[in-house]
Enzyme design. Structure first.
Site, PDB file in Angstrom:
ATOM      1  CG  HIS A 108      27.703  39.409  36.107  1.00 23.11           C
ATOM      2  ND1 HIS A 108      28.406  39.358  37.296  1.00 23.11           N
ATOM      3  CD2 HIS A 108      26.741  38.447  36.219  1.00 23.11           C
ATOM      4  CE1 HIS A 108      27.898  38.409  38.079  1.00 23.11           C
ATOM      5  NE2 HIS A 108      26.901  37.840  37.442  1.00 23.11           N
ATOM      6  CB  CYS A 138      13.040  51.924  19.920  1.00 26.72           C
ATOM      7  SG  CYS A 138      13.764  52.770  21.340  1.00 26.72           S
ATOM      8  N   GLY A 175      39.755  34.488  41.189  1.00 28.53           N
ATOM      9  CA  GLY A 175      39.558  35.885  41.593  1.00 28.53           C
ATOM     10  C   GLY A 175      38.122  36.280  41.834  1.00 28.53           C
TER      11      GLY A 175
HETATM   12  P1  OAD Z   1      34.426  40.509  44.694  1.00 26.93           P
HETATM   13  O1  OAD Z   1      34.898  41.887  44.953  1.00 26.93           O
HETATM   14  O2  OAD Z   1      33.231  40.046  45.435  1.00 26.93           O
HETATM   15  O3  OAD Z   1      35.588  39.469  45.002  1.00 26.93           O
HETATM   16  C1  OAD Z   1      36.872  39.645  44.482  1.00 26.93           C
HETATM   17  C2  OAD Z   1      37.744  38.497  44.936  1.00 26.93           C
HETATM   18  O4  OAD Z   1      39.016  38.680  44.342  1.00 26.93           O
HETATM   19  C3  OAD Z   1      37.954  38.413  46.458  1.00 26.93           C
HETATM   20  O5  OAD Z   1      37.747  37.083  46.902  1.00 26.93           O
HETATM   21  C4  OAD Z   1      39.412  38.832  46.643  1.00 26.93           C
HETATM   22  O6  OAD Z   1      40.039  38.138  47.706  1.00 26.93           O
HETATM   23  C5  OAD Z   1      40.011  38.434  45.314  1.00 26.93           C
HETATM   24  N1  OAD Z   1      41.197  39.235  44.936  1.00 26.93           N
HETATM   25  C6  OAD Z   1      41.460  40.548  45.187  1.00 26.93           C
HETATM   26  N2  OAD Z   1      42.644  40.918  44.651  1.00 26.93           N
HETATM   27  C7  OAD Z   1      43.136  39.807  44.040  1.00 26.93           C
HETATM   28  C8  OAD Z   1      44.337  39.530  43.312  1.00 26.93           C
HETATM   29  N3  OAD Z   1      45.273  40.467  43.085  1.00 26.93           N
HETATM   30  N4  OAD Z   1      44.521  38.271  42.852  1.00 26.93           N
HETATM   31  C9  OAD Z   1      43.581  37.302  43.056  1.00 26.93           C
HETATM   32  N5  OAD Z   1      42.445  37.501  43.740  1.00 26.93           N
HETATM   33  C10 OAD Z   1      42.219  38.749  44.215  1.00 26.93           C
HETATM   34  O7  OAD Z   1      34.219  40.378  43.109  1.00 26.93           O
HETATM   35  P2  OAD Z   1      33.437  39.257  42.295  1.00 26.93           P
HETATM   36  O8  OAD Z   1      33.482  37.948  42.983  1.00 26.93           O
HETATM   37  O9  OAD Z   1      33.888  39.335  40.893  1.00 26.93           O
HETATM   38  O10 OAD Z   1      28.235  41.882  39.754  1.00 26.93           O
HETATM   39  O11 OAD Z   1      31.966  39.834  42.375  1.00 26.93           O
HETATM   40  C11 OAD Z   1      30.927  39.160  41.717  1.00 26.93           C
HETATM   41  C12 OAD Z   1      29.914  40.158  41.207  1.00 26.93           C
HETATM   42  O12 OAD Z   1      29.508  41.021  42.281  1.00 26.93           O
HETATM   43  C13 OAD Z   1      30.442  41.132  40.166  1.00 26.93           C
HETATM   44  O13 OAD Z   1      30.409  40.599  38.877  1.00 26.93           O
HETATM   45  C14 OAD Z   1      29.510  42.278  40.295  1.00 26.93           C
HETATM   46  C15 OAD Z   1      29.474  42.375  41.794  1.00 26.93           C
HETATM   47  O14 OAD Z   1      28.384  43.000  42.343  1.00 26.93           O
HETATM   48  C16 OAD Z   1      27.451  42.783  39.170  1.00 26.93           C
HETATM   49  O15 OAD Z   1      27.752  43.948  39.069  1.00 26.93           O
HETATM   50  C17 OAD Z   1      26.172  42.187  38.650  1.00 26.93           C
END
Ligand code: OAD
Length: 234
Positions: A108, A138, A175
């Site tokens: 990303h 550019c 995570g």
């Molecule tokens: P999310 O915010 O959707 O999910 C984060 C996950 O981490 C959740 O399932 C939480 O339960 C878990 N979590 C929180 N604290 C934690 C901890 N201390 N230890 C372990 N797990 C924990 O984030 P992503 O899945 O990364 O994309 O989101 C995916 C994409 O959506 C991101 O890359 C971003 C976002 O929009 C873009 O910006 C393109």
């Protein structure tokens, strides 16, 4: 042994970087259509630059936690035995690198890189995004945006990712809520190829049911314990 690790915002949560979809997550405070789409940038580039400038400032003071460090140890341990850790992150922070991981695939993009919206040139940049910045490639101003994949844009390095999935013996997801594709679909692809799958997260993700093994708890505890177990079994 080849391991494909997919990480998400949860791995950096204990380093003080907010997640997206948890209570108080980034997308509960901002509309992603405004700050994470090409259309939002076209409508209001100043708002988008302010949003990412605040995230750059927040990242500057962040330090990796025990989960990042454990994954760096795993890379070294696998390489010493002729194996590979393919570390694919959805995170735009640089905490895996700061913890010592040698190769990190940022599907990303990266917060500390600026991209010219006109010509797609990129350059490392921890300063503030500005409308006045002139692209060295550019010569045009007004195009400076973060090198971050927005909704509606295609994630980076997909060919390398597909190749790495195909040669993996184990797929581990760490995570991530499993809400954003294509990353959320990697576990099903891995399963279809007969690769063992494991989820490490604070709580079951949207596609927890697809995983063979699951361990729940804070990344700083669960990831080092899991890594030590893998290394002991090599
Ligand atoms: P999310 O915010 O959707 O999910 C984060 C996950 O981490 C959740 O399932 C939480 O339960 C878990 N979590 C929180 N604290 C934690 C901890 N201390 N230890 C372990 N797990 C924990 O984030 P992503 O899945 O990364 O994309 O989101 C995916 C994409 O959506 C991101 O890359 C971003 C976002 O929009 C873009 O910006 C393109």
């Amino acid at each position: 042994m080849n391991i494909f690790a997919l990480t998400g915002a949860g791995v950096s949560a204990e380093s003080g970087l907010g997640t997206f979809r948890d209570k108080d997550g980034v997308w509960t405070k901002y509309d992603l259509n405004d700050v994470a789409t090409p259309e939002g940038f076209a409508r209001n580039p100043a708002l988008v630059r302010d949003f990412y400038n605040a995230r750059r400032a927040n990242l500057a003071g962040a330090q990796p936690n025990a989960a990042h460090a454990a994954l760096a140890r795993l890379e070294t341990a696998l390489a010493a035995r002729g194996g590979e850790l393919f570390l694919c992150t959805q995170n735009v922070d640089d905490l895996h690198e700061k913890a010592g991981s040698g190769r990190v695939i940022h599907m990303h993009g990266e917060l500390a890189v600026t991209r010219c919206h006109h010509c797609a040139a990129t350059w490392p940049d921890t300063g503030s995004l500005s409308a006045d910045t002139v692209c060295a490639a550019c010569g045009r101003a007004g195009g400076a945006r973060p090198h971050v994949v927005w909704f509606g844009e295609i994630p980076l390095f997909m060919d390398a990712i597909e190749d790495a999935l195909a040669r993996a013996d184990l797929f581990v997801s760490i995570g991530t809520s499993g809400s954003v594709y294509p990353a959320a679909g990697f576990v099903a692809e891995a399963r279809a190829m007969g690769i063992a799958t494991c989820e490490l997260n604070l709580e079951p993700s949207a596609n927890a049911y697809v995983f063979d093994e699951k361990r729940y708890g804070a990344a700083s505890a669960v990831v080092p314990a899991w890594v030590e177990g893998v290394i002991a079994g090599l």
